[in-house]
Write an enzyme that holds these catalytic residues in place. Structure first.
Site, PDB file in Angstrom:
ATOM      1  N   ILE A 193      12.893  52.639  -4.103  1.00  0.00           N
ATOM      2  CA  ILE A 193      13.926  52.205  -5.048  1.00  0.00           C
ATOM      3  C   ILE A 193      13.272  51.639  -6.306  1.00  0.00           C
ATOM      4  CG2 ILE A 193      15.783  50.524  -5.432  1.00  0.00           C
ATOM      5  CD1 ILE A 193      16.240  50.547  -2.409  1.00  0.00           C
ATOM      6  N   ASP A 240      25.477  35.547   8.882  1.00  0.00           N
ATOM      7  CA  ASP A 240      25.077  34.188   8.531  1.00  0.00           C
ATOM      8  C   ASP A 240      25.954  33.195   9.302  1.00  0.00           C
ATOM      9  OD1 ASP A 240      27.545  34.095   7.235  1.00  0.00           O
ATOM     10  OD2 ASP A 240      26.705  34.272   5.226  1.00  0.00           O
ATOM     11  N   THR A 278      10.728  57.894  -0.985  1.00  0.00           N
ATOM     12  CA  THR A 278      11.624  57.722  -2.135  1.00  0.00           C
ATOM     13  C   THR A 278      11.918  56.233  -2.351  1.00  0.00           C
ATOM     14  OG1 THR A 278      13.552  58.055  -0.705  1.00  0.00           O
ATOM     15  CG2 THR A 278      12.712  59.999  -1.878  1.00  0.00           C
TER      16      THR A 278
END
Length: 139
Positions: free
Chosen positions: A61, A17, A59
């Protein structure tokens, strides 16, 4: 003995950032890549193959908990140590420790499911029992 697989990332300028620290969503992107890398290193075939043989498409989350300890910046080499902390029936806890040399940057636990397509719904998914052959490879 728990398998600990390391995935290495070099932080680039665009990962940061304006304060020159890694923008936090990038850690989740890298952890997702480290998750797949874990399975590949354990000998699990690509998901497009497991879909054909086991019905498993990946898979995803379902829960995550992260603790940010230190910052990272461009030029840093990060090691994402990935392991399975707990096996459950249709889910598992994947643990990450993001390190810069000896410095702990981030700790994270993700709960993931083994997913298959819902019958009759090409876009829907459902959790399925963890295939024993995958679990054996990863233990």
């Amino acid at each position: 003995m728990v398998k600990d697989i390391v995935y290495t990332v070099r932080v680039e300028f665009g990962d940061c950032d304006p304060a020159r620290i890694v923008w936090f969503p990038n850690f989740f992107r890298w952890m997702d890549a480290a998750s797949r890398h874990f399975f590949v290193e354990c000998g699990v075939p690509p998901w497009h193959e497991t879909e054909k043989t086991l019905g498993v498409i990946g898979t995803p989350i379902v829960d995550t908990h992260a603790r940010f300890v230190k910052t990272a910046s461009y030029g840093d080499m990060l090691e994402l140590h990935t392991s399975i902390a707990e096996w459950r029936g249709k889910s598992f806890v994947q643990r990450y420790r993001v390190m810069r040399a000896a410095d702990l940057i981030l700790e994270c636990d993700e709960v993931r499911i083994f997913a298959a397509r819902k019958p009759g719904d090409e876009r829907g998914i459902r959790a399925v029992e963890i295939p024993p052959e995958i679990r054996r490879l990863c233990e």
